[in-house]
Design an enzyme around this catalytic site. Structure first.
Site, PDB file in Angstrom:
ATOM      1  N   ASN A 105      10.253   2.424   2.990  1.00  0.00           N
ATOM      2  CA  ASN A 105       9.459   1.515   3.808  1.00  0.00           C
ATOM      3  C   ASN A 105       9.916   0.064   3.753  1.00  0.00           C
ATOM      4  O   ASN A 105       9.223  -0.827   4.247  1.00  0.00           O
ATOM      5  CB  ASN A 105       7.984   1.625   3.411  1.00  0.00           C
ATOM      6  CG  ASN A 105       7.434   2.994   3.738  1.00  0.00           C
ATOM      7  OD1 ASN A 105       7.948   3.674   4.624  1.00  0.00           O
ATOM      8  ND2 ASN A 105       6.400   3.405   3.028  1.00  0.00           N
TER       9      ASN A 105
ATOM     10  N   GLY B 278       0.789  -1.224   0.000  1.00  0.00           N
ATOM     11  CA  GLY B 278       0.000   0.000   0.000  1.00  0.00           C
ATOM     12  C   GLY B 278       0.824   1.278   0.000  1.00  0.00           C
ATOM     13  O   GLY B 278       0.295   2.350  -0.296  1.00  0.00           O
ATOM     14  N   ASP B 279       2.099   1.169   0.339  1.00  0.00           N
ATOM     15  CA  ASP B 279       3.008   2.319   0.265  1.00  0.00           C
ATOM     16  C   ASP B 279       4.421   1.749   0.133  1.00  0.00           C
ATOM     17  O   ASP B 279       5.267   1.922   1.007  1.00  0.00           O
ATOM     18  CB  ASP B 279       2.897   3.204   1.499  1.00  0.00           C
ATOM     19  CG  ASP B 279       3.692   4.504   1.360  1.00  0.00           C
ATOM     20  OD1 ASP B 279       4.293   4.723   0.289  1.00  0.00           O
ATOM     21  OD2 ASP B 279       3.708   5.298   2.327  1.00  0.00           O
ATOM     22  N   ALA B 280       4.658   1.072  -0.986  1.00  0.00           N
ATOM     23  CA  ALA B 280       5.889   0.303  -1.165  1.00  0.00           C
ATOM     24  C   ALA B 280       7.070   1.154  -1.618  1.00  0.00           C
ATOM     25  O   ALA B 280       7.984   0.661  -2.281  1.00  0.00           O
ATOM     26  CB  ALA B 280       5.645  -0.829  -2.166  1.00  0.00           C
TER      27      ALA B 280
END
Length: 255
Positions: A186, A180-182
């Site tokens: 992260n 979802g926020d690669a």
């Protein structure tokens, strides 16, 4: 910088080090004492950051993959916070890995493949589908956002035509549980260059794997420069798909 009072209270006698500030004003602090903890803090009234949702997703994903362990989370009239246990690894954008972008890109690709292969789609209670994300794009358009607010690659586009394009997504390649926020920051990387863990899973949910892949490879340009995306795709074990990459990058920009 000023340390929010709730962070100071959570730290007790631990050393407090600010380590991250995102574009929405969300802050992350490292607390170092007998153990290392991290505190994410966000002011009340920041709907784009839902730390309660992130805590739920971390607890769910931790059953199968390495993600930070939730110690506690909460909220009051002024802010919300999330405390997690530290993991012995560095962000892929730590200076160590900025100096070795080939290694970092490969670790991100391998880590994303592990996440997609391991988390069970049929048991995931969260979604990150195109249909679920389009309302956010419409909200941003209604608030007056447009091409001037997008990445340089998309600023030449006509707003109406870009929104029309979002309404015609490519066929699903493979449904997985997406990060979802690669983006590169992260992914955590061990000192030997191996993938260690994922962080910032506040948007984790079921979607086409290209929703993650397109943005993960794109973020390499932001953090390392051009020419490293091929290493990510190779480590993941997939050939680039220009149509899906273009679509999901536009969706990311607009939603």
């Amino acid at each position: 910088m000023d340390v929010p009072s709730v962070v100071a209270a959570l730290a007790g006698g631990d050393t407090i080090t600010p380590v991250w500030c995102n574009e929405l004003g969300g802050l992350t602090f490292r607390l170092e004492g007998e153990a290392v903890r991290y505190v994410k803090w966000v002011a009340a009234g920041t709907p784009e950051i839902d730390l309660h949702a992130e805590a739920e997703r971390l607890a769910w994903a931790r059953q199968w993959v390495t993600v930070p362990r939730v110690i506690e989370h909460g909220a009051d009239d002024e802010c919300a916070w999330l405390v997690t246990a530290g993991i012995p690894a560095r962000s892929a954008v730590d200076p160590r890995w900025v100096a070795e972008p080939v290694t970092a890109a490969a670790a991100i690709g391998r880590g994303l493949r592990l996440l997609h292969d391991t988390l069970p789609v049929e048991r995931c209670p969260f979604e990150w589908s195109v249909e679920g994300r389009l309302p956010r794009a419409d909200e941003r358009i209604a608030d007056g956002e447009g091409p001037a607010d997008w990445s340089p690659e998309h600023r030449h586009l006509d707003l109406a035509k870009a929104r029309e394009r979002l309404g015609d997504p490519p066929a699903i390649d493979k449904l997985v549980v997406c990060h979802g926020d690669a983006c590169a920051p992260n992914t955590l990387v061990r000192d030997d260059g191996a993938f260690a863990a994922h962080v910032d899973l506040g948007s984790l949910g079921v979607a086409d794997r290209w929703a993650d892949l397109a943005v993960a490879a794109w973020s390499l340009e932001w953090n390392f420069g051009t020419g490293y995306d091929g290493g990510l795709y190779e480590a993941y074990g997939i050939a680039p798909d220009p149509v899906r990459i273009a679509y999901y990058r536009l969706l990311w920009d607009m939603a």
